[in-house]
Design a protein around this motif. Sequence first.
Motif, PDB file in Angstrom:
ATOM      1  N   ILE A   1      -4.699  -3.309  12.317  1.00 10.41           N
ATOM      2  CA  ILE A   1      -3.869  -4.412  12.829  1.00 10.41           C
ATOM      3  C   ILE A   1      -2.592  -3.865  13.448  1.00 10.41           C
ATOM      4  O   ILE A   1      -2.176  -4.291  14.528  1.00 10.41           O
ATOM      5  CB  ILE A   1      -3.552  -5.422  11.701  1.00 10.41           C
ATOM      6  N   TRP A   2      -1.964  -2.916  12.762  1.00 10.14           N
ATOM      7  CA  TRP A   2      -0.731  -2.316  13.288  1.00 10.14           C
ATOM      8  C   TRP A   2      -0.997  -1.671  14.645  1.00 10.14           C
ATOM      9  O   TRP A   2      -0.254  -1.864  15.598  1.00 10.14           O
ATOM     10  CB  TRP A   2      -0.194  -1.294  12.296  1.00 10.14           C
ATOM     11  N   LYS A   3      -2.077  -0.923  14.723  1.00 11.58           N
ATOM     12  CA  LYS A   3      -2.404  -0.210  15.963  1.00 11.58           C
ATOM     13  C   LYS A   3      -2.754  -1.202  17.076  1.00 11.58           C
ATOM     14  O   LYS A   3      -2.384  -0.983  18.243  1.00 11.58           O
ATOM     15  CB  LYS A   3      -3.554   0.763  15.725  1.00 11.58           C
ATOM     16  N   LYS A   4      -3.433  -2.286  16.739  1.00  4.21           N
ATOM     17  CA  LYS A   4      -3.805  -3.299  17.737  1.00  4.21           C
ATOM     18  C   LYS A   4      -2.572  -3.907  18.390  1.00  4.21           C
ATOM     19  O   LYS A   4      -2.531  -4.071  19.605  1.00  4.21           O
ATOM     20  CB  LYS A   4      -4.634  -4.388  17.058  1.00  4.21           C
ATOM     21  N   TYR A   5      -1.572  -4.243  17.604  1.00  5.34           N
ATOM     22  CA  TYR A   5      -0.402  -4.934  18.142  1.00  5.34           C
ATOM     23  C   TYR A   5       0.740  -4.008  18.535  1.00  5.34           C
ATOM     24  O   TYR A   5       1.450  -4.273  19.498  1.00  5.34           O
ATOM     25  CB  TYR A   5       0.107  -5.974  17.136  1.00  5.34           C
ATOM     26  N   LYS A   6       0.935  -2.932  17.793  1.00  8.03           N
ATOM     27  CA  LYS A   6       2.035  -2.014  18.078  1.00  8.03           C
ATOM     28  C   LYS A   6       1.609  -0.854  18.989  1.00  8.03           C
ATOM     29  O   LYS A   6       2.437  -0.142  19.528  1.00  8.03           O
ATOM     30  CB  LYS A   6       2.629  -1.443  16.780  1.00  8.03           C
ATOM     31  N   ARG A   7       0.296  -0.635  19.065  1.00 10.00           N
ATOM     32  CA  ARG A   7      -0.305   0.425  19.880  1.00 10.00           C
ATOM     33  C   ARG A   7       0.086   1.829  19.443  1.00 10.00           C
ATOM     34  O   ARG A   7       0.046   2.767  20.227  1.00 10.00           O
ATOM     35  CB  ARG A   7      -0.006   0.217  21.358  1.00 10.00           C
ATOM     36  N   VAL A   8       0.481   1.955  18.200  1.00 11.59           N
ATOM     37  CA  VAL A   8       0.751   3.258  17.581  1.00 11.59           C
ATOM     38  C   VAL A   8       0.292   3.167  16.124  1.00 11.59           C
ATOM     39  O   VAL A   8       0.097   2.081  15.588  1.00 11.59           O
ATOM     40  CB  VAL A   8       2.256   3.628  17.602  1.00 11.59           C
ATOM     41  N   ASN A   9       0.140   4.287  15.495  1.00 16.98           N
ATOM     42  CA  ASN A   9      -0.177   4.295  14.068  1.00 16.98           C
ATOM     43  C   ASN A   9       1.064   3.905  13.272  1.00 16.98           C
ATOM     44  O   ASN A   9       2.179   4.184  13.710  1.00 16.98           O
ATOM     45  CB  ASN A   9      -0.679   5.667  13.625  1.00 16.98           C
ATOM     46  N   PRO A  10       0.855   3.271  12.107  1.00 15.37           N
ATOM     47  CA  PRO A  10       2.021   2.858  11.310  1.00 15.37           C
ATOM     48  C   PRO A  10       2.854   4.016  10.793  1.00 15.37           C
ATOM     49  O   PRO A  10       2.559   5.107  10.773  1.00 15.37           O
ATOM     50  CB  PRO A  10       1.404   2.088  10.146  1.00 15.37           C
TER      51      PRO A  10
ATOM     52  N   ALA B   1      -5.832  -0.383   3.446  1.00 11.65           N
ATOM     53  CA  ALA B   1      -5.082   0.552   4.296  1.00 11.65           C
ATOM     54  C   ALA B   1      -5.732   0.661   5.670  1.00 11.65           C
ATOM     55  O   ALA B   1      -5.044   0.681   6.693  1.00 11.65           O
ATOM     56  CB  ALA B   1      -4.994   1.916   3.624  1.00 11.65           C
ATOM     57  N   LYS B   2      -7.049   0.700   5.687  1.00  7.77           N
ATOM     58  CA  LYS B   2      -7.778   0.777   6.965  1.00  7.77           C
ATOM     59  C   LYS B   2      -7.496  -0.463   7.815  1.00  7.77           C
ATOM     60  O   LYS B   2      -7.235  -0.365   9.011  1.00  7.77           O
ATOM     61  CB  LYS B   2      -9.276   0.913   6.682  1.00  7.77           C
ATOM     62  N   HIS B   3      -7.506  -1.646   7.192  1.00 11.55           N
ATOM     63  CA  HIS B   3      -7.236  -2.896   7.920  1.00 11.55           C
ATOM     64  C   HIS B   3      -5.782  -2.967   8.373  1.00 11.55           C
ATOM     65  O   HIS B   3      -5.490  -3.405   9.491  1.00 11.55           O
ATOM     66  CB  HIS B   3      -7.599  -4.115   7.070  1.00 11.55           C
ATOM     67  N   PHE B   4      -4.858  -2.556   7.509  1.00 12.82           N
ATOM     68  CA  PHE B   4      -3.444  -2.557   7.880  1.00 12.82           C
ATOM     69  C   PHE B   4      -3.244  -1.678   9.115  1.00 12.82           C
ATOM     70  O   PHE B   4      -2.613  -2.085  10.086  1.00 12.82           O
ATOM     71  CB  PHE B   4      -2.595  -2.032   6.714  1.00 12.82           C
ATOM     72  N   LYS B   5      -3.793  -0.486   9.064  1.00 12.85           N
ATOM     73  CA  LYS B   5      -3.653   0.460  10.168  1.00 12.85           C
ATOM     74  C   LYS B   5      -4.253  -0.104  11.457  1.00 12.85           C
ATOM     75  O   LYS B   5      -3.667   0.017  12.537  1.00 12.85           O
ATOM     76  CB  LYS B   5      -4.315   1.792   9.805  1.00 12.85           C
TER      77      LYS B   5
ATOM     78  N   ILE C   1       0.877  -1.166   0.000  1.00 17.25           N
ATOM     79  CA  ILE C   1       0.000   0.000   0.000  1.00 17.25           C
ATOM     80  C   ILE C   1       0.915   1.217   0.000  1.00 17.25           C
ATOM     81  O   ILE C   1       1.772   1.357   0.866  1.00 17.25           O
ATOM     82  CB  ILE C   1      -0.917   0.004   1.237  1.00 17.25           C
ATOM     83  N   TYR C   2       0.727   2.070  -0.978  1.00 19.34           N
ATOM     84  CA  TYR C   2       1.587   3.233  -1.146  1.00 19.34           C
ATOM     85  C   TYR C   2       0.859   4.500  -0.721  1.00 19.34           C
ATOM     86  O   TYR C   2      -0.261   4.746  -1.153  1.00 19.34           O
ATOM     87  CB  TYR C   2       2.043   3.361  -2.605  1.00 19.34           C
ATOM     88  N   ASP C   3       1.531   5.279   0.125  1.00 19.34           N
ATOM     89  CA  ASP C   3       1.024   6.579   0.565  1.00 19.34           C
ATOM     90  C   ASP C   3      -0.446   6.511   0.979  1.00 19.34           C
ATOM     91  O   ASP C   3      -1.305   7.210   0.433  1.00 19.34           O
ATOM     92  CB  ASP C   3       1.249   7.632  -0.523  1.00 19.34           C
ATOM     93  N   ALA C   4      -0.720   5.684   1.979  1.00 14.50           N
ATOM     94  CA  ALA C   4      -2.091   5.435   2.437  1.00 14.50           C
ATOM     95  C   ALA C   4      -2.826   6.700   2.854  1.00 14.50           C
ATOM     96  O   ALA C   4      -4.041   6.796   2.670  1.00 14.50           O
ATOM     97  CB  ALA C   4      -2.088   4.436   3.589  1.00 14.50           C
ATOM     98  N   SER C   5      -2.128   7.670   3.403  1.00 15.25           N
ATOM     99  CA  SER C   5      -2.806   8.870   3.883  1.00 15.25           C
ATOM    100  C   SER C   5      -3.052   9.911   2.787  1.00 15.25           C
ATOM    101  O   SER C   5      -3.777  10.872   3.012  1.00 15.25           O
ATOM    102  CB  SER C   5      -2.014   9.495   5.031  1.00 15.25           C
ATOM    103  N   THR C   6      -2.486   9.689   1.602  1.00 14.13           N
ATOM    104  CA  THR C   6      -2.715  10.645   0.509  1.00 14.13           C
ATOM    105  C   THR C   6      -3.333   9.941  -0.697  1.00 14.13           C
ATOM    106  O   THR C   6      -4.546   9.871  -0.808  1.00 14.13           O
ATOM    107  CB  THR C   6      -1.409  11.376   0.123  1.00 14.13           C
ATOM    108  N   GLU C   7      -2.519   9.368  -1.571  1.00 14.10           N
ATOM    109  CA  GLU C   7      -3.034   8.721  -2.779  1.00 14.10           C
ATOM    110  C   GLU C   7      -3.713   7.387  -2.504  1.00 14.10           C
ATOM    111  O   GLU C   7      -4.692   7.048  -3.138  1.00 14.10           O
ATOM    112  CB  GLU C   7      -1.902   8.474  -3.776  1.00 14.10           C
ATOM    113  N   CYS C   8      -3.146   6.606  -1.645  1.00 19.35           N
ATOM    114  CA  CYS C   8      -3.615   5.264  -1.282  1.00 19.35           C
ATOM    115  C   CYS C   8      -3.767   4.363  -2.512  1.00 19.35           C
ATOM    116  O   CYS C   8      -4.851   4.131  -3.018  1.00 19.35           O
ATOM    117  CB  CYS C   8      -4.909   5.309  -0.478  1.00 19.35           C
ATOM    118  N   ILE C   9      -2.647   3.845  -2.957  1.00 18.23           N
ATOM    119  CA  ILE C   9      -2.595   2.902  -4.074  1.00 18.23           C
ATOM    120  C   ILE C   9      -2.168   1.557  -3.512  1.00 18.23           C
ATOM    121  O   ILE C   9      -1.204   1.471  -2.753  1.00 18.23           O
ATOM    122  CB  ILE C   9      -1.581   3.376  -5.141  1.00 18.23           C
ATOM    123  N   ALA C  10      -2.893   0.502  -3.863  1.00 12.75           N
ATOM    124  CA  ALA C  10      -2.546  -0.844  -3.403  1.00 12.75           C
ATOM    125  C   ALA C  10      -2.315  -1.755  -4.602  1.00 12.75           C
ATOM    126  O   ALA C  10      -3.047  -1.701  -5.589  1.00 12.75           O
ATOM    127  CB  ALA C  10      -3.640  -1.418  -2.512  1.00 12.75           C
TER     128      ALA C  10
END
Length: 143
Positions: free
Chosen positions: A134-143, A128-132, A95-104
């Motif tokens: 999962i990342w937040k669930k386990y890392k407890r921060v935004n990616p 991107a929503k799912h990646f974020k 996933i590229y630039d999820a917060s702007t273009e969001c290309i997967a």
Amino acid sequence: MTIKQLIKLEDKAKEVWVISPGLHYDTENKDFSEIVSVNLGEKTKYRYIVPATSQIQKNISIYKKLYNATEEEIQKNFLLLPDSEFNPFIMECAIYDASTECIACTAPAREDSNDVIRLSNDTAKAMAKHFKAIWKKYKRVNP
């Protein structure tokens, strides 16, 4: 889309989120490892979700050597999830630039063709929503 087109897309990205069953492209593909090296030097932000397998551990060691990554950077940039029986069937996704273009895009986890699938905008945003999440669930921060 071809691998060469994907490399051009990755070259322009400021943030790359990767879901990989083997970490093949970043550690075993010369063209990709070259662009990752350049991007890391230009402060492109990479985040990886990978399974906790022996192959991943081996490829993370290769990654550390290839990109002079510290253990702290590995801990920050990689999320290792439990191994699954589904890993052999999972394609590599980025996933590229999820917060702007969001290309997967997605491609086989190993190089058996030159084909890459660019997913629709809606699918890219959902991934991107799912990646974020999962990342937040386990890392407890935004990616």
